[in-house]
Design an enzyme around this catalytic site. Sequence first.
Site, PDB file in Angstrom:
ATOM      1  N   GLY A 205      24.837 -92.232  31.398  1.00  0.00           N
ATOM      2  CA  GLY A 205      23.757 -92.248  30.399  1.00  0.00           C
ATOM      3  C   GLY A 205      24.160 -91.561  29.117  1.00  0.00           C
ATOM      4  CG  ASN A 206      22.424 -92.374  25.610  1.00  0.00           C
ATOM      5  OD1 ASN A 206      21.407 -91.864  25.165  1.00  0.00           O
ATOM      6  ND2 ASN A 206      22.489 -93.665  25.918  1.00  0.00           N
ATOM      7  NE  ARG A 207      24.496 -84.592  24.387  1.00  0.00           N
ATOM      8  CZ  ARG A 207      24.068 -84.039  23.262  1.00  0.00           C
ATOM      9  NH1 ARG A 207      22.908 -83.420  23.216  1.00  0.00           N
ATOM     10  NH2 ARG A 207      24.799 -84.092  22.169  1.00  0.00           N
ATOM     11  CB  SER A 208      18.886 -91.173  23.264  1.00  0.00           C
ATOM     12  OG  SER A 208      17.682 -91.522  22.625  1.00  0.00           O
TER      13      SER A 208
END
Length: 400
Positions: A205-208
């Site tokens: 995933g990513n940190r958005s």
Amino acid sequence: MSGQLNIVVGVTGGIAAYKAVNVIRGLVLAGHNVHVVATEGALRFVGKPTLEAISRNIVHTDLYEGVAEVRHVAIGQAADLIVIAPATANTIAKLAVGLADDLLGNTVLASRAPVVIAPAMHTEMWQHPATVHNITVLRSRGVTVVGPAVGQLTGTDSGPGRLEEPDEIVRAALAVIAPKDLAGHRILVTAGGTREPLDPVRFLGNRSSGKQGIAFALAAVARGAEVTLIGANLEVAAPGSMRVRHVSSTLELAAAVEDAAPDVDVVIMAAAVADYRPAVIAESKIKKELAGDRLTLELVKNPDILARLAEARRPGQVIVGFAAETEQDADALLALGRTKIARKGCDLLVLNRVGWTEGFGADSNSVIVLDRLGDIVMEASGSKQSVANRTLDAVAARLA
Ligand code: PMT
């Protein structure tokens, strides 16, 4: 009215006065000139230096100061918006009958600007027939009442009467004065970050957080648009003022966007989308006993949702993409933005620098908006809400 406004924040004497600091901060971060008028009671709860440091202006309290410059009316006459947070039962009663026995009362009477109040008091006071009547009077006069929320009050009490959260007060206040230039338009906004499952318990995933996308969605609603939000793993609560669809992976996001896009006038792709996903999703938890010391993942490319949208756009539809880049050099950053808009084919590209402490998860942002030729349409820094509003100015201009 999306330029810099003169906003008067009235702070009155309740324990929630300390939260007014965050309301002031939010309005300043949104790019506005904030003048605080604090009652004597408010200053018993929160210090003048704090209010001055946060508002970046002198705080006014005394009716008999600045008489030569007719301050008792000048502040109100110059205001584009008055926000009173917290508004005590006493202040609400005085506003309802039009009393002007302090600087705040004079300021409100001398102003023709919209007034927003955020009440805060104990439940018994909020539900007392006198307060109920006063609120009805103020509403009938066009005053916007934000909250109160239900929750913990001073001491051990809880119930209706708690000051609404500062971010919500700021949002509601700015919505009152927002131009309705997107009325009649349907807008699709994506927000958050996609997750690509590896097995039933893990993902890439990513940190958005979803904050920037939600700021766009809320700003568009405030400007009169009918908004659909597609949220991917949002870390902040999705607003109630719009249709919301929750997705997780890029393929789910792609399907939801494909479904909704044909019916809208504008698509804003603020979601952080994974370019790749695991080629195989394990049926059960990947065990290290079986994988050994090294585990190699095979990834396959995800569809480029934005590029597909741009390709399929119908005449008049405006497609807004984002570029999240870690490049530190300003010229190189701009060059990356130009390459990206040429590749994606969208109408506008919101270029923002991201990193460990920038862009993702933060409350503020700094963006450059490019058009299809790679020319700079505008640059904006400040709260994610103000960045959204400045970008929506460019969207509204294209729709017009
Ligand atoms: O959510 P926050 O914590 O508030 O953070 C906001 C943000 C930094 C995530 C946001 O401002 C932002 O930059 N969003 C886009 C992130 C991203 O995916 O950027 P990108 O440069 O990798 O992609 C470019 C554009 O193509 C984006 O509009 C993206 O939505 C889109 N894309 C990317 C890959 C893909 N397979 N399909 C796409 O549509």
